[in-house]
Design a protein around this motif. Structure first.
Motif, PDB file in Angstrom:
ATOM      1  N   ARG A 191      11.906  55.620 -24.455  1.00 34.58           N
ATOM      2  CA  ARG A 191      11.591  56.457 -23.313  1.00 34.58           C
ATOM      3  C   ARG A 191      11.854  55.671 -22.043  1.00 34.58           C
ATOM      4  O   ARG A 191      11.608  54.473 -21.957  1.00 34.58           O
ATOM      5  N   ARG A 192      12.367  56.367 -21.065  1.00 39.85           N
ATOM      6  CA  ARG A 192      12.637  55.749 -19.775  1.00 39.85           C
ATOM      7  C   ARG A 192      11.298  55.385 -19.125  1.00 39.85           C
ATOM      8  O   ARG A 192      10.386  56.182 -19.100  1.00 39.85           O
ATOM      9  N   GLY A 193      11.215  54.178 -18.612  1.00 38.35           N
ATOM     10  CA  GLY A 193      10.000  53.738 -17.942  1.00 38.35           C
ATOM     11  C   GLY A 193      10.286  52.544 -17.061  1.00 38.35           C
ATOM     12  O   GLY A 193      10.926  51.596 -17.494  1.00 38.35           O
ATOM     13  N   ALA A 194       9.804  52.576 -15.863  1.00 34.71           N
ATOM     14  CA  ALA A 194      10.087  51.510 -14.906  1.00 34.71           C
ATOM     15  C   ALA A 194       9.552  50.163 -15.390  1.00 34.71           C
ATOM     16  O   ALA A 194      10.239  49.147 -15.269  1.00 34.71           O
ATOM     17  N   ASP A 195       8.341  50.152 -15.943  1.00 31.86           N
ATOM     18  CA  ASP A 195       7.763  48.880 -16.392  1.00 31.86           C
ATOM     19  C   ASP A 195       8.589  48.254 -17.509  1.00 31.86           C
ATOM     20  O   ASP A 195       8.902  47.068 -17.479  1.00 31.86           O
ATOM     21  N   VAL A 196       8.944  49.057 -18.489  1.00 29.43           N
ATOM     22  CA  VAL A 196       9.735  48.542 -19.602  1.00 29.43           C
ATOM     23  C   VAL A 196      11.119  48.125 -19.119  1.00 29.43           C
ATOM     24  O   VAL A 196      11.632  47.081 -19.494  1.00 29.43           O
ATOM     25  N   SER A 197      11.714  48.930 -18.267  1.00 25.89           N
ATOM     26  CA  SER A 197      13.040  48.629 -17.749  1.00 25.89           C
ATOM     27  C   SER A 197      13.046  47.292 -17.014  1.00 25.89           C
ATOM     28  O   SER A 197      13.891  46.439 -17.260  1.00 25.89           O
ATOM     29  N   ARG A 198      12.102  47.097 -16.132  1.00 30.92           N
ATOM     30  CA  ARG A 198      12.022  45.828 -15.382  1.00 30.92           C
ATOM     31  C   ARG A 198      11.718  44.661 -16.314  1.00 30.92           C
ATOM     32  O   ARG A 198      12.253  43.577 -16.154  1.00 30.92           O
ATOM     33  N   ALA A 199      10.843  44.882 -17.287  1.00 25.33           N
ATOM     34  CA  ALA A 199      10.433  43.790 -18.172  1.00 25.33           C
ATOM     35  C   ALA A 199      11.549  43.361 -19.119  1.00 25.33           C
ATOM     36  O   ALA A 199      11.606  42.201 -19.510  1.00 25.33           O
ATOM     37  N   LEU A 200      12.440  44.285 -19.488  1.00 28.75           N
ATOM     38  CA  LEU A 200      13.491  43.951 -20.457  1.00 28.75           C
ATOM     39  C   LEU A 200      14.827  43.579 -19.836  1.00 28.75           C
ATOM     40  O   LEU A 200      15.585  42.821 -20.438  1.00 28.75           O
ATOM     41  N   ASP A 201      15.146  44.107 -18.686  1.00 28.42           N
ATOM     42  CA  ASP A 201      16.495  43.942 -18.151  1.00 28.42           C
ATOM     43  C   ASP A 201      16.799  42.493 -17.813  1.00 28.42           C
ATOM     44  O   ASP A 201      16.094  41.847 -17.047  1.00 28.42           O
ATOM     45  N   ASP A 202      17.863  41.979 -18.438  1.00 36.67           N
ATOM     46  CA  ASP A 202      18.363  40.632 -18.209  1.00 36.67           C
ATOM     47  C   ASP A 202      17.321  39.558 -18.490  1.00 36.67           C
ATOM     48  O   ASP A 202      17.181  38.586 -17.760  1.00 36.67           O
ATOM     49  N   GLN A 241      19.665  43.758 -22.149  1.00 39.55           N
ATOM     50  CA  GLN A 241      20.289  44.375 -20.976  1.00 39.55           C
ATOM     51  C   GLN A 241      20.051  45.879 -21.029  1.00 39.55           C
ATOM     52  O   GLN A 241      20.384  46.518 -22.027  1.00 39.55           O
ATOM     53  N   VAL A 242      19.495  46.434 -19.970  1.00 37.46           N
ATOM     54  CA  VAL A 242      19.391  47.886 -19.868  1.00 37.46           C
ATOM     55  C   VAL A 242      20.794  48.429 -19.637  1.00 37.46           C
ATOM     56  O   VAL A 242      21.546  47.894 -18.816  1.00 37.46           O
ATOM     57  N   GLU A 282      12.973  62.621 -25.447  1.00 36.21           N
ATOM     58  CA  GLU A 282      13.076  62.428 -24.006  1.00 36.21           C
ATOM     59  C   GLU A 282      14.391  63.036 -23.562  1.00 36.21           C
ATOM     60  O   GLU A 282      15.428  62.832 -24.192  1.00 36.21           O
ATOM     61  N   ALA A 283      14.344  63.795 -22.473  1.00 41.19           N
ATOM     62  CA  ALA A 283      15.561  64.424 -21.969  1.00 41.19           C
ATOM     63  C   ALA A 283      16.605  63.366 -21.614  1.00 41.19           C
ATOM     64  O   ALA A 283      17.786  63.534 -21.866  1.00 41.19           O
ATOM     65  N   GLU A 284      16.187  62.280 -21.025  1.00 37.87           N
ATOM     66  CA  GLU A 284      17.105  61.220 -20.594  1.00 37.87           C
ATOM     67  C   GLU A 284      16.578  59.882 -21.089  1.00 37.87           C
ATOM     68  O   GLU A 284      15.858  59.187 -20.381  1.00 37.87           O
ATOM     69  N   PHE A 314      18.533  53.182 -22.853  1.00 37.77           N
ATOM     70  CA  PHE A 314      19.091  52.352 -23.907  1.00 37.77           C
ATOM     71  C   PHE A 314      19.105  50.910 -23.439  1.00 37.77           C
ATOM     72  O   PHE A 314      19.395  50.620 -22.282  1.00 37.77           O
ATOM     73  N   VAL A 315      18.782  50.029 -24.361  1.00 41.22           N
ATOM     74  CA  VAL A 315      18.783  48.592 -24.097  1.00 41.22           C
ATOM     75  C   VAL A 315      19.575  47.935 -25.212  1.00 41.22           C
ATOM     76  O   VAL A 315      19.431  48.308 -26.382  1.00 41.22           O
ATOM     77  N   THR A 316      20.430  46.987 -24.866  1.00 40.11           N
ATOM     78  CA  THR A 316      21.134  46.223 -25.892  1.00 40.11           C
ATOM     79  C   THR A 316      20.553  44.812 -25.949  1.00 40.11           C
ATOM     80  O   THR A 316      20.095  44.276 -24.937  1.00 40.11           O
ATOM     81  N   ILE A 317      20.564  44.264 -27.124  1.00 41.02           N
ATOM     82  CA  ILE A 317      20.188  42.863 -27.310  1.00 41.02           C
ATOM     83  C   ILE A 317      21.344  42.188 -28.028  1.00 41.02           C
ATOM     84  O   ILE A 317      21.754  42.612 -29.110  1.00 41.02           O
ATOM     85  N   CYS A 318      21.866  41.158 -27.406  1.00 40.93           N
ATOM     86  CA  CYS A 318      22.952  40.375 -27.997  1.00 40.93           C
ATOM     87  C   CYS A 318      22.309  39.248 -28.824  1.00 40.93           C
ATOM     88  O   CYS A 318      21.687  38.343 -28.259  1.00 40.93           O
TER      89      CYS A 318
END
Length: 143
Positions: free
Chosen positions: A55-66, A93-94, A115-117, A120-124
């Motif tokens: 699910r899209r979420g600002a907290d998760v997005s900030r915590a995971l991105d890069d 990476q988001v 979730e409508a939108e 996605f996050v990738t992990i290398c």
């Protein structure tokens, strides 16, 4: 027999193969300076990257991105007390590329909560490890 003699280490190739056999795992990351764990739908892409759908979420997005994240999935059989567990560490990476996001929205994993939108996050994968729990009485020969 101790527990250690009932386990065997898995190769990276076998770990990635086993990850492709289950639809849900757990992403481990840092949120507000504390460890956080979130169950997520995922798949292993052809290039070996993990693609997480959530699910899209600002907290998760900030915590995971890069950031460096861990991911763990397993399959355990309660009746036989056997199974496996795989852990992956790598850079998360988001997905922000519109074309890739659209392709994943059409063909990628689906979040368990509709979730409508989705996000996605990738992990290398940088570090991959796993263990198999063997049936009682089948000890691993360590050489």
């Amino acid at each position: 027999m101790d527990c250690e003699s009932r386990t065997e280490s898995l190769s990276e190739e076998e770990c990635l193969h086993l990850l492709g056999t289950v639809p849900v795992g757990r992403v481990v990351y840092t949120a507000h300076a504390l460890p956080a764990v979130l169950p997520v739908a995922f798949e292993v892409a052809a290039d070996g990257r993990l693609v997480l759908a959530m699910r899209r979420g600002a907290d998760v997005s900030r915590a995971l991105d890069d950031t460096v994240a861990a991911f763990q999935a397993d399959h355990l059989d309660e009746a036989t007390r056997t199974g496996w567990s795989v852990m992956v560490h790598g850079r998360a990476q988001v997905v922000t590329d519109p074309a890739l996001h659209e392709r994943l929205r059409r063909t990628g994993p689906r979040p368990w909560v509709r979730e409508a939108e989705p996000m996605f996050v990738t992990i290398c994968p940088e570090l991959v490890s796993g263990r198999r729990l063997l049936p009682s009485g089948r000890a691993v020969q360590n050489t």
